[in-house]
Design a protein around this motif. Structure first.
Motif, PDB file in Angstrom:
ATOM      1  N   TYR A  92       0.838  -1.202   0.000  1.00  0.00           N
ATOM      2  CA  TYR A  92       0.000   0.000   0.000  1.00  0.00           C
ATOM      3  C   TYR A  92       0.875   1.255   0.000  1.00  0.00           C
ATOM      4  N   ARG A  93       1.899   1.270   0.849  1.00  0.00           N
ATOM      5  CA  ARG A  93       2.791   2.445   0.915  1.00  0.00           C
ATOM      6  C   ARG A  93       3.557   2.640  -0.391  1.00  0.00           C
ATOM      7  N   ILE A  94       3.960   1.557  -1.025  1.00  0.00           N
ATOM      8  CA  ILE A  94       4.651   1.672  -2.310  1.00  0.00           C
ATOM      9  C   ILE A  94       3.736   2.342  -3.337  1.00  0.00           C
ATOM     10  N   TYR A  95       2.511   1.909  -3.391  1.00  0.00           N
ATOM     11  CA  TYR A  95       1.569   2.514  -4.340  1.00  0.00           C
ATOM     12  C   TYR A  95       1.351   3.994  -4.037  1.00  0.00           C
ATOM     13  N   GLU A  96       1.208   4.325  -2.792  1.00  0.00           N
ATOM     14  CA  GLU A  96       1.061   5.739  -2.440  1.00  0.00           C
ATOM     15  C   GLU A  96       2.295   6.535  -2.853  1.00  0.00           C
ATOM     16  N   GLY A  97       3.471   5.944  -2.638  1.00  0.00           N
ATOM     17  CA  GLY A  97       4.715   6.612  -3.010  1.00  0.00           C
ATOM     18  C   GLY A  97       4.843   6.832  -4.505  1.00  0.00           C
ATOM     19  N   LEU A  98       4.205   5.971  -5.287  1.00  0.00           N
ATOM     20  CA  LEU A  98       4.217   6.117  -6.742  1.00  0.00           C
ATOM     21  C   LEU A  98       3.142   7.088  -7.227  1.00  0.00           C
ATOM     22  N   GLY A  99       2.366   7.621  -6.287  1.00  0.00           N
ATOM     23  CA  GLY A  99       1.335   8.585  -6.653  1.00  0.00           C
ATOM     24  C   GLY A  99       0.024   7.972  -7.093  1.00  0.00           C
ATOM     25  N   PHE A 100      -0.161   6.671  -6.860  1.00  0.00           N
ATOM     26  CA  PHE A 100      -1.422   6.031  -7.227  1.00  0.00           C
ATOM     27  C   PHE A 100      -2.548   6.539  -6.322  1.00  0.00           C
ATOM     28  N   ASP A 101      -3.746   6.538  -6.849  1.00  0.00           N
ATOM     29  CA  ASP A 101      -4.937   6.687  -6.018  1.00  0.00           C
ATOM     30  C   ASP A 101      -5.328   5.286  -5.559  1.00  0.00           C
ATOM     31  N   VAL A 102      -5.327   5.070  -4.249  1.00  0.00           N
ATOM     32  CA  VAL A 102      -5.636   3.753  -3.703  1.00  0.00           C
ATOM     33  C   VAL A 102      -6.967   3.817  -2.971  1.00  0.00           C
ATOM     34  N   GLU A 103      -7.939   3.075  -3.452  1.00  0.00           N
ATOM     35  CA  GLU A 103      -9.239   2.988  -2.806  1.00  0.00           C
ATOM     36  C   GLU A 103      -9.340   1.643  -2.091  1.00  0.00           C
ATOM     37  N   LEU A 104     -10.165   1.587  -1.059  1.00  0.00           N
ATOM     38  CA  LEU A 104     -10.241   0.403  -0.208  1.00  0.00           C
ATOM     39  C   LEU A 104     -11.662  -0.122  -0.121  1.00  0.00           C
ATOM     40  N   ILE A 105     -11.790  -1.438  -0.106  1.00  0.00           N
ATOM     41  CA  ILE A 105     -13.040  -2.104   0.186  1.00  0.00           C
ATOM     42  C   ILE A 105     -12.894  -2.758   1.552  1.00  0.00           C
ATOM     43  N   ASP A 106     -13.933  -2.700   2.353  1.00  0.00           N
ATOM     44  CA  ASP A 106     -13.864  -3.267   3.697  1.00  0.00           C
ATOM     45  C   ASP A 106     -13.792  -4.790   3.626  1.00  0.00           C
ATOM     46  N   PRO A 107     -12.837  -5.402   4.344  1.00  0.00           N
ATOM     47  CA  PRO A 107     -12.781  -6.868   4.394  1.00  0.00           C
ATOM     48  C   PRO A 107     -13.936  -7.416   5.212  1.00  0.00           C
ATOM     49  N   LEU A 108     -14.447  -8.568   4.821  1.00  0.00           N
ATOM     50  CA  LEU A 108     -15.584  -9.172   5.514  1.00  0.00           C
ATOM     51  C   LEU A 108     -15.154 -10.438   6.242  1.00  0.00           C
ATOM     52  N   PRO A 109     -15.617 -10.632   7.463  1.00  0.00           N
ATOM     53  CA  PRO A 109     -15.292 -11.859   8.199  1.00  0.00           C
ATOM     54  C   PRO A 109     -15.739 -13.095   7.423  1.00  0.00           C
ATOM     55  N   GLY A 110     -14.930 -14.146   7.510  1.00  0.00           N
ATOM     56  CA  GLY A 110     -15.279 -15.391   6.834  1.00  0.00           C
ATOM     57  C   GLY A 110     -14.853 -15.450   5.387  1.00  0.00           C
ATOM     58  N   LEU A 111     -14.237 -14.361   4.883  1.00  0.00           N
ATOM     59  CA  LEU A 111     -13.755 -14.335   3.496  1.00  0.00           C
ATOM     60  C   LEU A 111     -12.251 -14.063   3.504  1.00  0.00           C
TER      61      LEU A 111
END
Length: 289
Positions: free
Chosen positions: A62-81
């Motif tokens: 994640y930090r590498i992508y941020e350092g490269l200037g990417f826009d990083v969006e997140l999806i919430d992880p779900l229990p059991g998956l």
């Protein structure tokens, strides 16, 4: 003159100046990561996994992508998956349209609707799948062309769905080695645009049947081939912005090949997530709005 021409030809792709293209990606924290079932040769439920280590390694990516200037969006992880961290399998996006995933195995089935819900809530037109497919795990955009894998997970029928949805050329490639069960474990997209818009790739020839190998050779004569050692640490499961290529840190031969061609390889250790059969690209779903 012949000697000069020969020298220039020998430089080949290495003489090309690489240009980084801005990327927007979707990721999912491995808060629930473990290996509790076996649906690929990499998974061994009898061996312990370290969720905290998986999270730390993922955070470095994640930090590498941020350092490269990417826009990083997140999806919430779900229990059991526990495999939801492998965001690439959650769908395929292009032209603001998200083609949802329909997983081969029941253990991962609920991931498909979870990712489609995320796409809808973030402005994508969602097309629900009819055929079995595992998203960008088996669909790779290279230039204007979509390479589509089959053989272990995604059905060939999903390739027809891609053609209808996006109106792009879709090239079917057949995987034959169970260790490389998704296309993104056997092919890395290096350039989205080069060589008259065709893009370029790196790949592992033995992962494909002979007909598919010939197709790849014809379409990508400058493709990088990787050795077995680099493939065995999922070195091809990488992500490139056209200049910087984030790869498994243990894929040293692939790293050298990339440098020779003018790319900037960036190594990262995702060894814990490798226990589930995933690497850099598996954790990365590109968003194309």
């Amino acid at each position: 003159m012949r000697q000069v021409a020969a020298a220039l030809a020998s430089e080949g792709p290495a003489a090309v100046e690489r240009v980084a293209v801005h990327k927007t990606v979707l990721m999912c924290r491995p808060d629930h990561f473990t290996v509790s079932y076996r649906i690929n040769p990499w998974m061994h439920p009898e061996k312990p996994t370290d969720t905290a280590l998986a999270v730390r390694q993922w955070e470095e990516l994640y930090r590498i992508y941020e350092g490269l200037g990417f826009d990083v969006e997140l999806i919430d992880p779900l229990p059991g998956l526990p495999d939801m961290v492998y965001a690439a399998n959650g769908g395929f996006t292009l032209d603001g349209i998200a083609y949802g995933a329909r997983f081969q195995y029941d253990e991962r089935g609920p991931e498909g609707p979870a990712y489609m819900d995320w796409f809808r809530s973030h402005g994508f037109e969602v097309v629900e799948p009819v055929s079995i497919n595992e998203g960008e795990g088996d669909f790779l955009l290279v230039g204007e062309r979509i390479l589509a894998g089959t053989g272990f997970r995604s059905d060939a029928g999903s390739h027809d769905e891609l053609r209808r949805i996006y109106g792009r050329e879709v090239v079917t490639l057949t995987l034959i080695d169970p260790a490389f069960y998704h296309l993104d474990t056997a092919i890395a997209v290096l350039d989205t645009v080069s060589h008259a818009g065709a893009g370029n790739i790196a790949y592992l020839p033995k992962a494909f049947d002979e007909a598919s190998q010939q197709i790849i050779r014809d379409l990508y004569p400058d493709a990088v081939t990787v050795n077995d050692d680099d493939a065995a640490v999922l070195g091809l499961n990488s992500f490139s912005d056209g200049k910087n290529v984030v790869i498994a840190s243990r894929a040293v031969g692939f790293e050298e090949s990339l440098r020779e061609r003018g790319y900037t390889p960036i190594g990262v250790d995702l060894s814990e997530l490798l226990l589930g059969g995933g690497g850099v690209k598996c954790c990365t779903l590109e968003l194309r709005r």
